[in-house]
Design a protein around this motif. Structure first.
Motif, mmCIF file in Angstrom:
data_model
loop_
_atom_site.group_PDB
_atom_site.id
_atom_site.type_symbol
_atom_site.label_atom_id
_atom_site.label_comp_id
_atom_site.label_asym_id
_atom_site.label_seq_id
_atom_site.Cartn_x
_atom_site.Cartn_y
_atom_site.Cartn_z
ATOM 1 N N ALA A 130 0.894 51.904 41.039
ATOM 2 C CA ALA A 130 1.467 51.371 42.287
ATOM 3 C C ALA A 130 1.009 52.198 43.488
ATOM 4 O O ALA A 130 1.374 51.904 44.620
ATOM 5 C CB ALA A 130 2.989 51.371 42.209
ATOM 6 N N ASP A 131 0.205 53.221 43.228
ATOM 7 C CA ASP A 131 -0.270 54.136 44.269
ATOM 8 C C ASP A 131 0.907 54.783 45.003
ATOM 9 O O ASP A 131 0.925 54.873 46.228
ATOM 10 C CB ASP A 131 -1.192 53.407 45.251
ATOM 11 N N LYS A 132 1.904 55.212 44.218
ATOM 12 C CA LYS A 132 3.098 55.847 44.770
ATOM 13 C C LYS A 132 3.381 57.174 44.076
ATOM 14 O O LYS A 132 4.527 57.481 43.745
ATOM 15 C CB LYS A 132 4.303 54.912 44.631
ATOM 16 N N LEU A 133 2.328 57.949 43.839
ATOM 17 C CA LEU A 133 2.507 59.246 43.195
ATOM 18 C C LEU A 133 3.336 60.160 44.083
ATOM 19 O O LEU A 133 3.302 60.049 45.317
ATOM 20 C CB LEU A 133 1.151 59.900 42.908
ATOM 21 N N LEU A 134 4.088 61.049 43.445
ATOM 22 C CA LEU A 134 4.877 62.018 44.194
ATOM 23 C C LEU A 134 3.947 62.857 45.052
ATOM 24 O O LEU A 134 2.862 63.234 44.627
ATOM 25 C CB LEU A 134 5.650 62.928 43.226
ATOM 26 N N SER A 135 4.393 63.174 46.260
ATOM 27 C CA SER A 135 3.563 64.010 47.134
ATOM 28 C C SER A 135 3.958 65.467 46.958
ATOM 29 O O SER A 135 5.061 65.772 46.524
ATOM 30 C CB SER A 135 3.737 63.583 48.593
ATOM 31 N N HIS A 167 -10.320 58.047 36.261
ATOM 32 C CA HIS A 167 -9.966 57.232 37.426
ATOM 33 C C HIS A 167 -10.413 57.833 38.760
ATOM 34 O O HIS A 167 -10.177 57.228 39.804
ATOM 35 C CB HIS A 167 -8.449 57.008 37.471
ATOM 36 N N SER A 168 -10.979 59.017 38.721
ATOM 37 C CA SER A 168 -11.438 59.709 39.935
ATOM 38 C C SER A 168 -10.307 59.911 40.947
ATOM 39 O O SER A 168 -10.518 59.807 42.153
ATOM 40 C CB SER A 168 -12.592 58.958 40.589
ATOM 41 N N ILE A 169 -9.115 60.167 40.434
ATOM 42 C CA ILE A 169 -7.947 60.419 41.282
ATOM 43 C C ILE A 169 -7.349 61.755 40.884
ATOM 44 O O ILE A 169 -7.190 62.044 39.697
ATOM 45 C CB ILE A 169 -6.904 59.288 41.139
ATOM 46 N N VAL A 170 -7.025 62.568 41.890
ATOM 47 C CA VAL A 170 -6.435 63.877 41.626
ATOM 48 C C VAL A 170 -4.917 63.749 41.681
ATOM 49 O O VAL A 170 -4.360 63.245 42.661
ATOM 50 C CB VAL A 170 -6.928 64.926 42.654
ATOM 51 N N ILE A 171 -4.279 64.190 40.629
ATOM 52 C CA ILE A 171 -2.821 64.128 40.521
ATOM 53 C C ILE A 171 -2.220 65.295 41.305
ATOM 54 O O ILE A 171 -2.591 66.449 41.097
ATOM 55 C CB ILE A 171 -2.391 64.217 39.040
ATOM 56 N N PRO A 172 -1.257 65.026 42.197
ATOM 57 C CA PRO A 172 -0.615 66.102 42.976
ATOM 58 C C PRO A 172 0.203 67.040 42.084
ATOM 59 O O PRO A 172 0.642 66.669 40.998
ATOM 60 C CB PRO A 172 0.308 65.357 43.947
ATOM 61 N N ASN A 173 0.444 68.247 42.588
ATOM 62 C CA ASN A 173 1.203 69.240 41.828
ATOM 63 C C ASN A 173 2.618 68.776 41.503
ATOM 64 O O ASN A 173 3.159 69.130 40.448
ATOM 65 C CB ASN A 173 1.251 70.573 42.575
ATOM 66 N N ASP A 174 3.250 68.012 42.383
ATOM 67 C CA ASP A 174 4.593 67.505 42.082
ATOM 68 C C ASP A 174 4.570 66.624 40.843
ATOM 69 O O ASP A 174 5.505 66.648 40.023
ATOM 70 C CB ASP A 174 5.178 66.733 43.268
ATOM 71 N N GLU A 175 3.521 65.843 40.655
ATOM 72 C CA GLU A 175 3.394 65.020 39.434
ATOM 73 C C GLU A 175 3.147 65.904 38.215
ATOM 74 O O GLU A 175 3.648 65.621 37.135
ATOM 75 C CB GLU A 175 2.270 63.987 39.580
ATOM 76 N N LEU A 176 2.372 66.969 38.406
ATOM 77 C CA LEU A 176 2.149 67.894 37.282
ATOM 78 C C LEU A 176 3.471 68.528 36.852
ATOM 79 O O LEU A 176 3.720 68.688 35.660
ATOM 80 C CB LEU A 176 1.149 68.986 37.681
ATOM 81 N N THR A 177 4.301 68.885 37.819
ATOM 82 C CA THR A 177 5.608 69.447 37.507
ATOM 83 C C THR A 177 6.435 68.438 36.725
ATOM 84 O O THR A 177 7.039 68.777 35.707
ATOM 85 C CB THR A 177 6.353 69.839 38.812
ATOM 86 N N TYR A 178 6.428 67.215 37.163
ATOM 87 C CA TYR A 178 7.154 66.126 36.502
ATOM 88 C C TYR A 178 6.635 65.951 35.067
ATOM 89 O O TYR A 178 7.424 65.851 34.131
ATOM 90 C CB TYR A 178 6.985 64.852 37.318
ATOM 91 N N LEU A 179 5.315 65.921 34.897
ATOM 92 C CA LEU A 179 4.738 65.752 33.574
ATOM 93 C C LEU A 179 5.032 66.940 32.661
ATOM 94 O O LEU A 179 5.318 66.771 31.477
ATOM 95 C CB LEU A 179 3.230 65.531 33.683
ATOM 96 N N ALA A 180 4.959 68.131 33.217
ATOM 97 C CA ALA A 180 5.243 69.334 32.410
ATOM 98 C C ALA A 180 6.678 69.311 31.925
ATOM 99 O O ALA A 180 6.970 69.639 30.788
ATOM 100 C CB ALA A 180 4.956 70.595 33.214
#
Length: 180
Positions: A130-135, A167-180
């Motif tokens: 949805a192109d709504k990744l956490l910032s 996908h050539s898209i960089v995941i923001p750190n907030d998403e990494l925190t969520y995934l971790a």
């Protein structure tokens, strides 16, 4: 559900019955993913499959339950083209496999923790498409999670690398925190 599902699902079921009569079987390449990652929709698909089989006195293949679930997944959006269940299921499967192999563990799919994990991955995938990744707003939390849970963060970084590569898209750190 999007109201378009009434037409698309009925059309699909009609075609499935016609294929059955002609002894044509089409395999579902994301059966396992839908069965395991969209369990509620899959259960509804199983129920619908039983109804169709009982109503018409036939025995459609068990994969039809996933096909029905696929229509329900696609109908969850507000617009008929807003979701693509196959691409969602594939990304969820890729992330789960990446976690499984990185941690070298077998996941108990009946466990509540596994269900919560899948729910988190689904939400991530939905935000991604949805192109709504956490910032990036919670750098302190990111640092804390990275320090306290290095193995979990390592897996999150592998997911980030996978998504960047595919996908050539960089995941923001907030998403990494969520995934971790």
């Amino acid at each position: 559900l999007n109201s378009g599902v009434y037409f698309t699902l009925m059309d699909h079921l009609n075609f499935a019955v016609e294929r059955h009569k002609k002894n044509i079987n089409i395999t579902n390449r994301v059966y396992w993913e839908i069965k395991n990652y969209y369990t509620e929709e899959f259960e509804v698909g199983n129920y619908a499959l039983e109804l169709v089989n009982d109503t018409f006195g036939i025995q459609l293949p068990k994969e039809e339950a996933a096909n029905i679930a696929f229509h329900l997944i696609n109908a969850l959006g507000e617009k008929s083209d807003s979701k693509d269940g196959m691409k969602y299921a594939k990304m969820i499967g890729s992330i789960v496999n990446l976690v499984r192999y990185t941690l070298n563990m077998k996941m108990d799919q009946e466990n509540i923790h596994y269900s919560r994990f899948i729910t988190h991955v689904k939400f991530f995938v939905e935000r991604f498409y949805a192109d709504k990744l956490l910032s990036d707003q919670e750098n302190e939390l990111f640092e804390q999670i990275a320090h306290l849970y290095p193995q979990a963060m390592d897996v999150a970084f592998k997911i980030k690398d996978y998504i960047k590569q595919v996908h050539s898209i960089v995941i923001p750190n907030d998403e990494l925190t969520y995934l971790a």
